[in-house]
Scaffold this motif. Structure first.
Motif, PDB file in Angstrom:
ATOM      1  N   GLN A 159       0.861  -1.449  -0.036  1.00 38.99           N
ATOM      2  CA  GLN A 159       0.005   0.474  -0.126  1.00 38.99           C
ATOM      3  C   GLN A 159       0.984   1.283  -0.250  1.00 38.99           C
ATOM      4  O   GLN A 159       0.888   2.119  -0.421  1.00 38.99           O
ATOM      5  CB  GLN A 159      -0.956   0.295   1.251  1.00 38.99           C
ATOM      6  CG  GLN A 159      -1.555   1.589   1.926  1.00 38.99           C
ATOM      7  CD  GLN A 159      -2.873   1.681   0.078  1.00 38.99           C
ATOM      8  OE1 GLN A 159      -3.368   0.609  -0.103  1.00 38.99           O
ATOM      9  NE2 GLN A 159      -2.954   2.602  -0.451  1.00 38.99           N
ATOM     10  N   HIS A 169       4.477   1.338  -0.960  1.00 35.80           N
ATOM     11  CA  HIS A 169       4.306   2.138  -2.650  1.00 35.80           C
ATOM     12  C   HIS A 169       3.524   2.201  -3.767  1.00 35.80           C
ATOM     13  O   HIS A 169       4.130   2.795  -4.248  1.00 35.80           O
ATOM     14  CB  HIS A 169       5.177   0.542  -3.142  1.00 35.80           C
ATOM     15  CG  HIS A 169       5.633   0.521  -4.174  1.00 35.80           C
ATOM     16  ND1 HIS A 169       6.285   0.577  -4.456  1.00 35.80           N
ATOM     17  CD2 HIS A 169       4.984  -0.093  -5.386  1.00 35.80           C
ATOM     18  CE1 HIS A 169       7.342   0.439  -5.506  1.00 35.80           C
ATOM     19  NE2 HIS A 169       6.255   0.123  -6.365  1.00 35.80           N
ATOM     20  N   SER A 170       2.273   1.438  -3.754  1.00 36.71           N
ATOM     21  CA  SER A 170       1.063   2.176  -4.469  1.00 36.71           C
ATOM     22  C   SER A 170       1.027   4.079  -4.411  1.00 36.71           C
ATOM     23  O   SER A 170       1.131   4.670  -5.056  1.00 36.71           O
ATOM     24  CB  SER A 170       0.507   2.298  -4.195  1.00 36.71           C
ATOM     25  OG  SER A 170      -1.163   2.374  -5.304  1.00 36.71           O
ATOM     26  N   THR A 171       0.640   4.241  -2.415  1.00 42.55           N
ATOM     27  CA  THR A 171       1.219   6.084  -2.220  1.00 42.55           C
ATOM     28  C   THR A 171       2.221   6.100  -2.996  1.00 42.55           C
ATOM     29  O   THR A 171       2.306   7.633  -3.722  1.00 42.55           O
ATOM     30  CB  THR A 171       0.846   5.833  -0.678  1.00 42.55           C
ATOM     31  OG1 THR A 171      -0.688   5.743  -0.320  1.00 42.55           O
ATOM     32  CG2 THR A 171       0.720   6.965  -0.191  1.00 42.55           C
TER      33      THR A 171
END
Length: 477
Positions: free
Chosen positions: A38, A40-42
């Motif tokens: 999560q 990493h996505s942010t």
């Protein structure tokens, strides 16, 4: 390395602080000690916005970065050695809430703090103002993060009032926040692992009252009242007769023969608020005193109190199953909050308690269990310790140890039916971080588990909705 502004922590607070700084023209580096899918996505999304993001990054990276300033998310300790060294070198280090304050100083703030009660009071004050036609958004430890609100209003219309719930973590790292109205509800031991002592914790809370132009204070709280000489011009409230505070202080609001009363006389019935418990009368008086200071008339305040629905996760009725009412008090993250919840409800009941224990005095909580509980289910990291305390202090109370809420909720239903009691209360007296990212996630999982009790084929342990499983670095109470 570019001489940039560093933001520490990639939760909601850190991400919104970084975006606000970028909108103000700063070069921003956002640092996060963890690495998850999560996060990493942010990080990828923020990089596309032109921000520098470093995951799996120790705080010592700040020494290499040599930032011009550092902004901290609330979960980052103020006393971390590298941060102490930076402050000694003259580098500005402050919290995300301080950044929002510096951005929105043109709007008057109502700051609300206290060990317990601050979320309800914050929501109540905002509700009263909004019902009277004022633009009064909530931010800080509930609602939007302070910098989310500041970013939203960066180029937009100034709010009439900013209503900010402020935790000790946020106040500690925000040395210039000076609300027009500062509300202080309660003071009992909490977060001692972070602040080191009750004296240090109390001094942080008191600092907000001292910097507020109009302190609104709870005269029924012995620890706040003990410090009364620091604020000779404060507005004091009491649920007793106003004479209880004399001759030391004049009550701004009191309850006289069932009527909320000010210095000039009666205002409205003390029964206008539907929420249970004496603590909610305190909350009502504090919110009313603040609303009067903003210019609201007593009639408008009474109407707003009648329509106030309460807040999620604080004595929130979830459902009724086979005659058993389920109440979600997940926000009770310490002994005092859980004791208050037990005091507000009629017994007997089944109590669910557990999570990650905090330092504090459990005596009053155990007394409340003895008075109100027919059975207690202890779960989570604190389960063994809690079960031992309950069994020793309250031998007449049925006490069981289970690993988690997934098993505890169905068992609580069976116990309620066996014992013939009408209420199951989740009031953990603990932080949630052993099994959940925050108390909201814990409360939502409890809601899902209770709803599953009514299904034809109930799931043993339904998962919380996906969004509450995200490891958000949210503000702390």
């Amino acid at each position: 390395m570019v001489h940039a502004t560093a933001v520490v922590g990639l939760g909601r607070s850190g991400a919104s602080a970084a975006r606000l700084l970028s909108a103000q023209g700063h070069t921003v580096w956002l640092l996060e000690r963890r690495r998850t899918p999560q996060l990493h996505s942010t990080a990828m999304a923020l990089r596309q916005e032109g921000l520098h993001v470093q995951l799996d990054c120790a705080l010592t990276f700040l020494e290499q970065l040599n930032p011009r300033a550092v902004v901290l998310s609330p979960g980052v300790g103020w006393a971390e050695p590298v941060l102490v060294q930076l402050r000694r070198r003259g580098v500005p280090v402050h919290g995300e809430t301080e950044l929002a304050w510096q951005t929105m100083t043109s709007a008057p703030w109502i700051g609300v703090t206290g060990t317990n009660g601050k979320t309800t009071i914050t929501a109540m004050v905002s509700h009263l103002l909004q019902q009277a036609g004022r633009d009064a958004p909530i931010c800080g430890n509930s609602g939007a993060t302070a910098t989310e609100l500041a970013l939203e209003r960066h180029r937009g219309r100034r709010p009439d009032w900013v209503v900010a719930e402020l935790s000790s973590f946020q106040i500690e790292a925000s040395p210039t926040i000076a609300p027009h109205i500062g509300i202080w509800s309660t003071l009992t031991p909490d977060h001692l692992d972070r602040h080191g002592s009750f004296a240090a914790y109390g001094a942080i809370k008191a600092g907000l009252a001292t910097r507020s132009a109009i302190p609104v204070l709870n005269g029924d709280d012995p620890e706040i009242w003990r410090r009364r000489n620091r604020w000779p011009a404060a507005r004091w409230i009491t649920c007793r007769s106003g004479a209880a505070l004399q001759p030391h202080r004049q009550a701004a609001l009191s309850i006289e023969e069932g009527v909320v009363t000010g210095p000039t006389g009666p205002l409205f019935s003390a029964n206008v608020l539907s929420l249970p418990g004496q603590h909610n009368r305190v909350n009502m008086l504090l919110a009313t005193a603040a609303a009067l200071e903003t210019g609201l008339e007593p009639g408008r305040i009474a109407a707003g109190l009648r329509s106030f629905p309460g807040v999620p996760h604080r004595l929130e009725t979830i459902a009724r199953r086979q005659g058993v009412t389920y109440i979600n008090d997940s926000k009770a993250t310490n002994y005092d909050a859980a004791r208050t919840a037990l005091a507000a409800l009629d017994g007997p009941l089944v109590l669910l308690a557990g999570g990650r224990a905090k330092q504090g005095d459990a005596h009053g909580w155990l007394q409340a269990i003895a008075a109100k509980a027919a059975a207690v289910i202890c779960y989570g990291e604190a389960g063994d310790g809690f079960a031992a305390q309950v069994q020793q202090t309250c031998p007449q109370v049925v006490c069981q140890r289970l690993p988690d809420l997934g098993e505890a909720v169905p068992r609580s239903h069976a116990l309620a039916l066996e014992q013939g009691v009408p209420t199951v209360l989740l009031s953990p007296a603990c932080a949630s971080f052993d099994q959940y990212p925050d108390f909201e996630a814990r409360g939502e999982h409890f809601r899902a588990l209770v709803q599953a009790l009514g299904e034809a084929t109930p799931r043993a342990n339904p998962e919380p909705p996906g969004e509450i499983l995200e490891e958000l670095q949210k503000p702390c109470p």
